[in-house]
Design a protein around this motif. Sequence first.
Motif, PDB file in Angstrom:
ATOM      1  N   VAL A  95     -17.682 -14.566 -19.007  1.00  0.00           N
ATOM      2  CA  VAL A  95     -19.139 -14.453 -18.836  1.00  0.00           C
ATOM      3  C   VAL A  95     -19.418 -13.145 -18.115  1.00  0.00           C
ATOM      4  O   VAL A  95     -18.801 -12.852 -17.087  1.00  0.00           O
ATOM      5  CB  VAL A  95     -19.675 -15.637 -18.004  1.00  0.00           C
ATOM      6  CG1 VAL A  95     -21.190 -15.499 -17.812  1.00  0.00           C
ATOM      7  CG2 VAL A  95     -19.322 -16.950 -18.681  1.00  0.00           C
TER       8      VAL A  95
ATOM      9  N   GLN B 158     -22.893  -6.063 -15.767  1.00  0.00           N
ATOM     10  CA  GLN B 158     -22.282  -5.919 -17.094  1.00  0.00           C
ATOM     11  C   GLN B 158     -23.286  -6.306 -18.172  1.00  0.00           C
ATOM     12  O   GLN B 158     -23.420  -5.622 -19.194  1.00  0.00           O
ATOM     13  CB  GLN B 158     -21.036  -6.807 -17.218  1.00  0.00           C
ATOM     14  CG  GLN B 158     -19.788  -6.230 -16.553  1.00  0.00           C
ATOM     15  CD  GLN B 158     -18.647  -7.238 -16.541  1.00  0.00           C
ATOM     16  OE1 GLN B 158     -18.859  -8.450 -16.385  1.00  0.00           O
ATOM     17  NE2 GLN B 158     -17.426  -6.753 -16.698  1.00  0.00           N
TER      18      GLN B 158
ATOM     19  N   THR C   7     -13.742   3.062 -12.664  1.00  0.00           N
ATOM     20  CA  THR C   7     -12.500   2.320 -12.896  1.00  0.00           C
ATOM     21  C   THR C   7     -12.647   0.897 -12.368  1.00  0.00           C
ATOM     22  O   THR C   7     -13.160   0.689 -11.262  1.00  0.00           O
ATOM     23  CB  THR C   7     -11.310   2.987 -12.184  1.00  0.00           C
ATOM     24  OG1 THR C   7     -11.607   3.091 -10.787  1.00  0.00           O
ATOM     25  CG2 THR C   7     -11.034   4.361 -12.748  1.00  0.00           C
ATOM     26  N   GLY C   8     -12.232  -0.057 -13.182  1.00  0.00           N
ATOM     27  CA  GLY C   8     -12.297  -1.454 -12.751  1.00  0.00           C
ATOM     28  C   GLY C   8     -13.673  -2.079 -12.876  1.00  0.00           C
ATOM     29  O   GLY C   8     -13.920  -3.160 -12.349  1.00  0.00           O
TER      30      GLY C   8
ATOM     31  N   GLY D  96     -14.975  -3.193 -15.577  1.00  0.00           N
ATOM     32  CA  GLY D  96     -14.978  -4.255 -16.576  1.00  0.00           C
ATOM     33  C   GLY D  96     -15.566  -3.842 -17.904  1.00  0.00           C
ATOM     34  O   GLY D  96     -16.327  -4.589 -18.530  1.00  0.00           O
ATOM     35  N   LYS D  97     -15.197  -2.665 -18.351  1.00  0.00           N
ATOM     36  CA  LYS D  97     -15.694  -2.179 -19.643  1.00  0.00           C
ATOM     37  C   LYS D  97     -15.159  -3.044 -20.791  1.00  0.00           C
ATOM     38  O   LYS D  97     -15.862  -3.302 -21.767  1.00  0.00           O
ATOM     39  CB  LYS D  97     -15.287  -0.709 -19.839  1.00  0.00           C
ATOM     40  CG  LYS D  97     -15.980   0.231 -18.844  1.00  0.00           C
ATOM     41  CD  LYS D  97     -15.643   1.692 -19.077  1.00  0.00           C
ATOM     42  CE  LYS D  97     -14.274   2.094 -18.559  1.00  0.00           C
ATOM     43  NZ  LYS D  97     -14.124   2.015 -17.099  1.00  0.00           N
ATOM     44  N   THR D  98     -13.905  -3.497 -20.631  1.00  0.00           N
ATOM     45  CA  THR D  98     -13.283  -4.284 -21.700  1.00  0.00           C
ATOM     46  C   THR D  98     -14.124  -5.507 -22.080  1.00  0.00           C
ATOM     47  O   THR D  98     -14.290  -5.815 -23.252  1.00  0.00           O
ATOM     48  CB  THR D  98     -11.886  -4.749 -21.261  1.00  0.00           C
ATOM     49  OG1 THR D  98     -11.227  -3.656 -20.624  1.00  0.00           O
ATOM     50  CG2 THR D  98     -11.062  -5.214 -22.440  1.00  0.00           C
TER      51      THR D  98
ATOM     52  N   PHE E   1     -15.980  -4.582 -10.875  1.00  0.00           N
ATOM     53  CA  PHE E   1     -16.289  -5.980 -11.135  1.00  0.00           C
ATOM     54  C   PHE E   1     -15.933  -6.840  -9.921  1.00  0.00           C
ATOM     55  O   PHE E   1     -14.940  -6.602  -9.243  1.00  0.00           O
ATOM     56  CB  PHE E   1     -15.523  -6.487 -12.360  1.00  0.00           C
ATOM     57  CG  PHE E   1     -15.715  -7.951 -12.585  1.00  0.00           C
ATOM     58  CD1 PHE E   1     -16.898  -8.432 -13.131  1.00  0.00           C
ATOM     59  CD2 PHE E   1     -14.735  -8.862 -12.189  1.00  0.00           C
ATOM     60  CE1 PHE E   1     -17.094  -9.795 -13.298  1.00  0.00           C
ATOM     61  CE2 PHE E   1     -14.929 -10.221 -12.356  1.00  0.00           C
ATOM     62  CZ  PHE E   1     -16.113 -10.685 -12.909  1.00  0.00           C
TER      63      PHE E   1
ATOM     64  N   ASP F 189      -4.103  -2.613 -15.191  1.00  0.00           N
ATOM     65  CA  ASP F 189      -4.878  -3.488 -14.311  1.00  0.00           C
ATOM     66  C   ASP F 189      -3.929  -4.460 -13.622  1.00  0.00           C
ATOM     67  O   ASP F 189      -3.645  -5.532 -14.140  1.00  0.00           O
ATOM     68  CB  ASP F 189      -5.918  -4.247 -15.164  1.00  0.00           C
ATOM     69  CG  ASP F 189      -6.817  -5.136 -14.338  1.00  0.00           C
ATOM     70  OD1 ASP F 189      -7.435  -4.632 -13.390  1.00  0.00           O
ATOM     71  OD2 ASP F 189      -6.895  -6.342 -14.637  1.00  0.00           O
TER      72      ASP F 189
ATOM     73  N   ARG G  42      -6.238   2.850 -10.173  1.00  0.00           N
ATOM     74  CA  ARG G  42      -5.327   1.703 -10.309  1.00  0.00           C
ATOM     75  C   ARG G  42      -5.232   0.920  -9.002  1.00  0.00           C
ATOM     76  O   ARG G  42      -4.669  -0.164  -8.973  1.00  0.00           O
ATOM     77  CB  ARG G  42      -3.908   2.145 -10.723  1.00  0.00           C
ATOM     78  CG  ARG G  42      -3.790   2.925 -12.028  1.00  0.00           C
ATOM     79  CD  ARG G  42      -4.540   2.304 -13.157  1.00  0.00           C
ATOM     80  NE  ARG G  42      -5.682   3.121 -13.520  1.00  0.00           N
ATOM     81  CZ  ARG G  42      -6.761   2.672 -14.153  1.00  0.00           C
ATOM     82  NH1 ARG G  42      -6.863   1.417 -14.495  1.00  0.00           N
ATOM     83  NH2 ARG G  42      -7.757   3.486 -14.440  1.00  0.00           N
TER      84      ARG G  42
ATOM     85  N   ARG H 225      -7.875  -3.170  -7.170  1.00  0.00           N
ATOM     86  CA  ARG H 225      -8.798  -3.666  -8.194  1.00  0.00           C
ATOM     87  C   ARG H 225      -9.216  -5.114  -7.969  1.00  0.00           C
ATOM     88  O   ARG H 225      -9.927  -5.680  -8.786  1.00  0.00           O
ATOM     89  CB  ARG H 225      -8.187  -3.473  -9.587  1.00  0.00           C
ATOM     90  CG  ARG H 225      -8.113  -1.991  -9.982  1.00  0.00           C
ATOM     91  CD  ARG H 225      -7.245  -1.775 -11.187  1.00  0.00           C
ATOM     92  NE  ARG H 225      -7.854  -2.209 -12.436  1.00  0.00           N
ATOM     93  CZ  ARG H 225      -8.543  -1.419 -13.238  1.00  0.00           C
ATOM     94  NH1 ARG H 225      -8.751  -0.162 -12.921  1.00  0.00           N
ATOM     95  NH2 ARG H 225      -9.026  -1.883 -14.377  1.00  0.00           N
ATOM     96  N   ARG H 226      -8.757  -5.718  -6.875  1.00  0.00           N
ATOM     97  CA  ARG H 226      -9.208  -7.078  -6.558  1.00  0.00           C
ATOM     98  C   ARG H 226      -9.843  -7.099  -5.161  1.00  0.00           C
ATOM     99  O   ARG H 226     -10.581  -6.188  -4.839  1.00  0.00           O
ATOM    100  CB  ARG H 226      -8.028  -8.059  -6.617  1.00  0.00           C
ATOM    101  CG  ARG H 226      -7.320  -8.116  -7.972  1.00  0.00           C
ATOM    102  CD  ARG H 226      -8.153  -8.758  -9.070  1.00  0.00           C
ATOM    103  NE  ARG H 226      -7.369  -8.897 -10.290  1.00  0.00           N
ATOM    104  CZ  ARG H 226      -7.216  -7.942 -11.217  1.00  0.00           C
ATOM    105  NH1 ARG H 226      -7.808  -6.766 -11.078  1.00  0.00           N
ATOM    106  NH2 ARG H 226      -6.472  -8.148 -12.284  1.00  0.00           N
TER     107      ARG H 226
HETATM  108  N1  LIG Z   1     -17.030 -10.739 -16.668  1.00  0.00           N
HETATM  109  C1  LIG Z   1     -15.797 -10.825 -16.139  1.00  0.00           C
HETATM  110  N2  LIG Z   1     -15.291 -12.027 -15.785  1.00  0.00           N
HETATM  111  C2  LIG Z   1     -14.064 -12.108 -15.221  1.00  0.00           C
HETATM  112  N3  LIG Z   1     -13.256 -11.061 -14.984  1.00  0.00           N
HETATM  113  C3  LIG Z   1     -13.696  -9.831 -15.304  1.00  0.00           C
HETATM  114  C4  LIG Z   1     -15.002  -9.660 -15.901  1.00  0.00           C
HETATM  115  N4  LIG Z   1     -15.156  -8.338 -16.122  1.00  0.00           N
HETATM  116  C5  LIG Z   1     -14.047  -7.719 -15.676  1.00  0.00           C
HETATM  117  N5  LIG Z   1     -13.149  -8.605 -15.186  1.00  0.00           N
HETATM  118  C6  LIG Z   1     -11.835  -8.275 -14.600  1.00  0.00           C
HETATM  119  O1  LIG Z   1     -11.960  -7.114 -13.799  1.00  0.00           O
HETATM  120  C7  LIG Z   1     -10.833  -6.259 -13.952  1.00  0.00           C
HETATM  121  C8  LIG Z   1     -11.255  -4.856 -14.378  1.00  0.00           C
HETATM  122  O2  LIG Z   1     -11.765  -4.853 -15.703  1.00  0.00           O
HETATM  123  P1  LIG Z   1     -11.314  -3.810 -16.805  1.00  0.00           P
HETATM  124  O3  LIG Z   1      -9.835  -3.653 -16.792  1.00  0.00           O
HETATM  125  O4  LIG Z   1     -11.996  -4.145 -18.062  1.00  0.00           O
HETATM  126  O5  LIG Z   1     -11.956  -2.497 -16.191  1.00  0.00           O
HETATM  127  P2  LIG Z   1     -12.192  -1.089 -16.884  1.00  0.00           P
HETATM  128  O6  LIG Z   1     -13.619  -0.803 -16.749  1.00  0.00           O
HETATM  129  O7  LIG Z   1     -11.584  -1.054 -18.229  1.00  0.00           O
HETATM  130  O8  LIG Z   1     -11.393  -0.158 -15.893  1.00  0.00           O
HETATM  131  P3  LIG Z   1     -10.508   1.180 -16.163  1.00  0.00           P
HETATM  132  O9  LIG Z   1     -11.441   2.243 -16.623  1.00  0.00           O
HETATM  133  O10 LIG Z   1      -9.946   1.413 -14.808  1.00  0.00           O
HETATM  134  O11 LIG Z   1      -9.466   0.810 -17.164  1.00  0.00           O
HETATM  135  C9  LIG Z   1      -9.933  -6.939 -14.944  1.00  0.00           C
HETATM  136  O12 LIG Z   1      -8.933  -7.643 -14.264  1.00  0.00           O
HETATM  137  C10 LIG Z   1     -10.856  -7.888 -15.683  1.00  0.00           C
HETATM  138  O13 LIG Z   1     -10.162  -9.016 -16.173  1.00  0.00           O
END
Ligand SMILES: Nc1ncnc2c1ncn2[C@@H]1O[C@H](COP(=O)(O)OP(=O)(O)OP(=O)(O)O)[C@@H](O)[C@H]1O
Length: 800
Positions: A262, A267, A290-291, A293-295, A446, A616, A653, A656-657
């Motif tokens: 979600v 986001q 970075t971090g 949550g673009k994915t 995130f 990550d 890197r 990230r938590r």
């Molecule tokens: N909506 C969400 N719910 C739960 N976890 C999330 C959510 N969005 C991001 N995360 C978690 O936050 C962390 C960072 O997300 P992600 O790897 O996508 O970042 P990123 O923007 O791609 O960063 P980078 O540019 O550093 O690669 C990951 O562990 C991901 O699982």
Amino acid sequence: MQSEINLGARVIVQFGKKKVLTGIIGKVHNKPPQAYQAKPILEVLDDQPSVNPLQIRFWVWMAEYYFCHIGEVMHAALPSGLRLSSESKVQVNPNFERETSKYPLDNREILILDALENKAELSYDECEKVLSIKSIHPILKSLVKKEAILIFEKVQEKYAPKVETRIRLTLEIAGSKNALQEVFKSLTGKAKQESILLKYLRDVPVMKLPKSNEKGVDKAILLEEGDSESSLKTLIKNGIFESFKVVVNRLAEEEPESEPAVLSTSQQAAFEEIKHQFESKQSVLLHGVTGSGKTEIYIQMIREVLDSGSQVLLLLPEIALTTQIVTRLKKVFGSQMGVYHSKYSDNERVEVWNGVLSGRFSFVVGVRSSIFLPFDSLGLIIIDEEHESSYKQFDPAPRFQARDSAIMLAYFHQARTLLGSATPSFESYFNASQGKFGYVELTHRFGDATMPNFYLADLAADKRKNLLKLDTTRILREKIQDALAKQEQVLIFQNRRGYSPYIQCEDCGWTGQCVQCDVSLTYHQFSEELRCHYCGYKEKIPSSCPACGSTQLTTMGMGTERIEESLSLLFPEARIGRMDLDTTRNKHGYQRLLDEFGSGNLDILVGTQMITKGLDFGRVTVVGIWDGDRILNFPDFRAGERAYQQITQVAGRAGRREVQGQVIVQTRDPETQIYAQVIKGDYFEFFNQEIHDRKKFYYPPFVKLVKITTRHADYKVAEKAALNLHHGMAEIPVKKIVLGPEKGIIARIKNQYQFESLIKLDRSGNTPVIFKEYLWKITEELKSRPEFRSVRFVVDVDPS
Ligand SMILES: Nc1ncnc2c1ncn2[C@@H]1O[C@H](COP(=O)(O)OP(=O)(O)OP(=O)(O)O)[C@@H](O)[C@H]1O
Ligand SMILES: [Zn+2]
């Protein structure tokens, strides 16, 4: 024949006496070519085209834009499994009769003819095996003269579908209970055969479900518990079992196993904003720290586009493709998603290709070459880490930039492009600032994660105060120690560029040089070799200096191996891994190291660029940049941009938590402005400063660059050709600056001397197109002169 020909179908064309080539139908027309005799098409291979009209349009564009032949684009585009190979084969001349032949045959000739009685056709290799000799040509030639055999070219599909042999009961047995009981009776005392039958009945419920016999079982599985192949043969001979073959998928089927996450409020807002901007822009830049949550945002976008019935392509840099992100996507999209990787075998690539063609894969995650897959209705292309320089192909042609090409591809499909990065390329950022791209920002990580804390560690000061130990500053040591004590993890980054370790003789100063290139050989401790990074030449490390005989050979430079060594001396209790070209050469090296680090079997990971790409890991709290200055100093107009990107990405890197990350940059020059800018994280300010210089000195994005390398084995010839080229280009009537020719940064590679010219072209109107038209004429004219016949002009459009 014309009516049979479809655009995009593969055909065979004869060239010369012996050679046949495969081609693709690009255009059907009635105008015979003027300059050459057209070749007849021997055979049309595909009823259904392998390549669609959009692809052909894309190839034409690419060849024109990147200044190469369309054949070169085709070569890059088709997995080699779809290209055809031709091989010479031998068969008996149908008019030949041994008894009545007027020519006497010798023993070896007779042996070949005997072999051809058992097998209708033989390859050259097979003929050589028949006679156990190396050179079969004279004998075959003589047989041809004697009109005994014919030699022909057999065109073969390189792609081989995976075929499985399966076993099932014959219809008579499976169809009636009585027959089966009879079989059982007949097998009493024949334990081996009985065991096979029992195993079969255990796996296939023939009694309850007669239809299940149709599919049978994989022969390999039936025999895997040690049952004998010959017993099975007997069963088949006696009409109890039968064997048959089926074509199976190499790529395993997987069902999605989790729902997308979600989205957080920010986001979700970014997601909505991207969609909103897509209404008026073809391309949108997602600039998220970075971090952030673009994915997860990509996942939502992909979902929506797939639901609307269009296809999606997600591009990733080479190395990132083996990791976390693909696993994450597989979980959400299952077998709807294809993965296109350069480490895949040809056959696997053909299966992804065919999967896109058949509609099995509506979504593909892939490296840069996946832009060539046969999509016919793309709705969205996502380019993750769009700033990555590995999206550019250096060699061979087409020297394309996959990001830029993907934008063009999307345009042909009327699709959208989403470019994502924490550190956008200047090109994309510029396009966004000009309103050509849409722009959406994510400024926070995130969840509860915060951006890391930076420390600039002064190498010179520590040295003065005697605090430097094995090239580590006090603060770096302390931070590593802290992390280890709390069972957190550490990444140590060393830039690979502009630097590689080599061996030097302490007495006479000798260093190993490549025999074909003007470069020092790089020292590889792991394999105990000296290697050339340009041509691959390698030699064993000498035990004494080849020049003076001294045994005092030392390693110069400070590579990841040395860092690993230093750290293991400073932190003997830590478990340390190393990730660089050396340790990831084999297919699974990279993944294995990441798995070990991810599962906590390593405390410290030392690595090059590879450790920066989208990783990550929750427990990484300390990131050390071993030598920050090394990142800044390369002679390139992009030095600043690259440095900013690289430091930010590595630093990203860390933490990230929940626990905040600590980033330590070791430097001799902590005052350097770029460090302050990275720490501040103000990309906008940094960009504005740099872009000013780019404009002033005519660099991209204000001009278009074309680099031309002139190569020849003779220094004088190469130089003369380059000068001629220069004069020709200077005359081209467009707005431009022509620089060079200069001796290449490396003067000789693979025994070829090289000279480089750099052209800065005005971007406006169709200047680049006109320039390329002239350039084509100039290089063709030069190559037609006898003295320059073997000169090569390598043209690189938008070099990076
Ligand atoms: N909506 C969400 N719910 C739960 N976890 C999330 C959510 N969005 C991001 N995360 C978690 O936050 C962390 C960072 O997300 P992600 O790897 O996508 O970042 P990123 O923007 O791609 O960063 P980078 O540019 O550093 O690669 C990951 O562990 C991901 O699982
Ligand atoms: Zn070399």
